[in-house]
Design a protein around this motif. Structure first.
Motif, mmCIF file in Angstrom:
data_model
loop_
_atom_site.group_PDB
_atom_site.id
_atom_site.type_symbol
_atom_site.label_atom_id
_atom_site.label_comp_id
_atom_site.label_asym_id
_atom_site.label_seq_id
_atom_site.Cartn_x
_atom_site.Cartn_y
_atom_site.Cartn_z
ATOM 1 N N LEU A 1 14.001 53.078 -33.586
ATOM 2 C CA LEU A 1 15.205 52.619 -32.878
ATOM 3 C C LEU A 1 16.231 53.744 -32.712
ATOM 4 O O LEU A 1 17.428 53.486 -32.649
ATOM 5 N N ARG A 2 15.762 54.976 -32.622
ATOM 6 C CA ARG A 2 16.660 56.129 -32.572
ATOM 7 C C ARG A 2 17.332 56.303 -31.219
ATOM 8 O O ARG A 2 18.337 57.030 -31.113
ATOM 9 N N LYS A 3 16.829 55.641 -30.180
ATOM 10 C CA LYS A 3 17.369 55.839 -28.832
ATOM 11 C C LYS A 3 18.810 55.356 -28.767
ATOM 12 O O LYS A 3 19.145 54.271 -29.232
ATOM 13 N N LEU A 4 19.662 56.164 -28.141
ATOM 14 C CA LEU A 4 21.060 55.792 -27.965
ATOM 15 C C LEU A 4 21.199 54.784 -26.832
ATOM 16 O O LEU A 4 20.386 54.767 -25.899
ATOM 17 N N PRO A 5 22.218 53.921 -26.886
ATOM 18 C CA PRO A 5 22.415 52.931 -25.821
ATOM 19 C C PRO A 5 22.872 53.601 -24.536
ATOM 20 O O PRO A 5 23.431 54.707 -24.564
ATOM 21 N N PRO A 6 22.643 52.954 -23.398
ATOM 22 C CA PRO A 6 23.129 53.505 -22.127
ATOM 23 C C PRO A 6 24.650 53.485 -22.079
ATOM 24 O O PRO A 6 25.294 52.675 -22.745
ATOM 25 N N LYS A 7 25.219 54.382 -21.288
ATOM 26 C CA LYS A 7 26.679 54.467 -21.216
ATOM 27 C C LYS A 7 27.289 53.274 -20.494
ATOM 28 O O LYS A 7 28.429 52.897 -20.756
ATOM 29 N N ARG A 8 26.535 52.672 -19.594
ATOM 30 C CA ARG A 8 27.066 51.503 -18.902
ATOM 31 C C ARG A 8 26.597 50.242 -19.606
ATOM 32 O O ARG A 8 25.551 50.210 -20.228
ATOM 33 N N LEU A 9 27.369 49.184 -19.495
ATOM 34 C CA LEU A 9 27.083 47.925 -20.167
ATOM 35 C C LEU A 9 25.835 47.289 -19.597
ATOM 36 O O LEU A 9 25.634 47.277 -18.383
ATOM 37 N N SER A 10 24.963 46.803 -20.459
ATOM 38 C CA SER A 10 23.747 46.119 -20.022
ATOM 39 C C SER A 10 23.673 44.772 -20.686
ATOM 40 O O SER A 10 24.374 44.481 -21.655
ATOM 41 N N ASN A 11 22.803 43.911 -20.190
ATOM 42 C CA ASN A 11 22.673 42.558 -20.721
ATOM 43 C C ASN A 11 22.119 42.540 -22.130
ATOM 44 O O ASN A 11 22.300 41.584 -22.873
ATOM 45 N N GLN A 12 21.425 43.609 -22.514
ATOM 46 C CA GLN A 12 20.802 43.630 -23.829
ATOM 47 C C GLN A 12 21.641 44.380 -24.852
ATOM 48 O O GLN A 12 21.242 44.565 -25.969
ATOM 49 N N TYR A 13 22.856 44.779 -24.411
ATOM 50 C CA TYR A 13 23.687 45.536 -25.341
ATOM 51 C C TYR A 13 25.095 44.994 -25.199
ATOM 52 O O TYR A 13 25.773 45.246 -24.210
ATOM 53 N N HIS A 14 25.543 44.218 -26.157
ATOM 54 C CA HIS A 14 26.835 43.565 -26.053
ATOM 55 C C HIS A 14 27.512 43.519 -27.404
ATOM 56 O O HIS A 14 26.855 43.539 -28.446
ATOM 57 N N PRO A 15 28.839 43.459 -27.400
ATOM 58 C CA PRO A 15 29.560 43.475 -28.669
ATOM 59 C C PRO A 15 29.296 42.222 -29.500
ATOM 60 O O PRO A 15 29.073 41.140 -28.967
ATOM 61 N N ILE A 16 29.337 42.381 -30.820
ATOM 62 C CA ILE A 16 29.296 41.234 -31.729
ATOM 63 C C ILE A 16 30.657 40.555 -31.700
ATOM 64 O O ILE A 16 31.682 41.210 -31.735
ATOM 65 N N ARG A 17 30.669 39.269 -31.611
ATOM 66 C CA ARG A 17 31.926 38.526 -31.654
ATOM 67 C C ARG A 17 32.239 38.148 -33.069
ATOM 68 O O ARG A 17 31.390 37.719 -33.786
#
Length: 279
Positions: free
Chosen positions: A263-279
């Motif tokens: 899981l070393r890959k960094l997230p994309p700079k733009r927001l994606s559906n699979q990467y979202h903040p924890i509420r």
């Protein structure tokens, strides 16, 4: 063959009883945990610099917990001899058992993340997943705290065995969670068109992490259940350094290192559906 087995047993007993060997093994475990903690912290900092605007995302929380779990384990093994003689004994149980609970929370966070992805992809409701995750973790921590408090009030051998069985059950729950949602997500990804971008890489990532975590939590469950009935496999004593090394290498160090690498890959700079903040 009998002579070889006898020689191996004699060497094993010699290492178990040697303070020098105990120190070598425990300091080696501390070094391995410290290295993994450093890797997790570096990855967390890299993610924060990459996407600072997203706040505390699932990926960031996962790496933070990894840093805490492995950092605490490293400190425990650095001061392993001191930990063994902590008074009251409840402090010893707390220091040795708490990282195991945190490890459970850290890796079941992946199960939660995969469950959310799976439910969203299948247009299933997701609002109950996070509360369920928090409730399950809260129940586990409350039960363990109650066990610690009872042992503090009056140590019971039966309750100590129950505590190990409880840990075995918790580990088994985690193993089933990975098999259930990791397996579902893996099968769902296999149905995607072959030309789907990133399909093969994501399929390999989910499959490998699922297999690693299922195996490590299953092994932990077996060892903890076994130790409840056989003092020869007790991990909470100083004179079982080889057993400690094998156990922690299989159920925490190797899985953590492999999962962090996968899981070393960094997230994309733009927001994606699979990467979202924890509420």
């Amino acid at each position: 063959m009998d002579m070889q087995l006898y020689g191996l047993k004699a060497w094993w007993d010699e290492v178990d009883e040697s303070t020098a060997w105990q120190n070598r093994i425990y300091y080696s475990l501390a070094g391995a945990y410290a290295l993994i903690a450093a890797v997790a912290l570096i990855q967390l900092i890299r993610i924060e610099f990459r996407v600072p605007e997203y706040g505390w995302t699932t990926q960031k929380v996962f790496h933070l917990l990894n840093f805490l779990v492995n950092g605490v384990r490293a400190m425990v093994f650095v001061f392993r001899h001191d930990v063994q003689y902590l008074k009251p004994r409840i402090l010893q149980s707390f220091v040795l058992d708490l990282p195991g609970l945190l490890f459970f929370t850290t890796y079941t966070l992946l199960v939660l993340f995969w469950a959310e992805i799976y439910h969203q992809a299948r247009s299933l409701p997701t609002e109950n997943l996070r509360p369920t995750f928090l409730i399950i973790n809260a129940i586990i921590y409350v039960v363990q705290i109650i066990i610690w408090l009872i042992l503090w009030w009056k140590p019971f051998t039966v309750l100590e065995s129950f505590s190990r069985i409880f840990f075995a059950g918790v580990s088994f729950i985690a193993a089933i969670g990975f098999l259930l949602y990791g397996g579902r997500l893996f099968l769902m990804l296999r149905r995607f068109p072959i030309e789907s971008k990133g399909r093969r890489k994501k399929l390999r990532e989910v499959g490998c992490v699922t297999a690693i975590c299922f195996i490590c939590f299953t092994i932990r469950s077996i060892i903890m259940a076994w130790s409840a009935f056989d003092k020869k496999v007790d991990l909470d004593v100083l004179d079982h350094p080889i057993l400690n090394a094998i156990n922690y290498l299989l159920v925490e160090i190797a899985p953590s290192a492999l999962v962090l690498y996968i899981l070393r890959k960094l997230p994309p700079k733009r927001l994606s559906n699979q990467y979202h903040p924890i509420r």
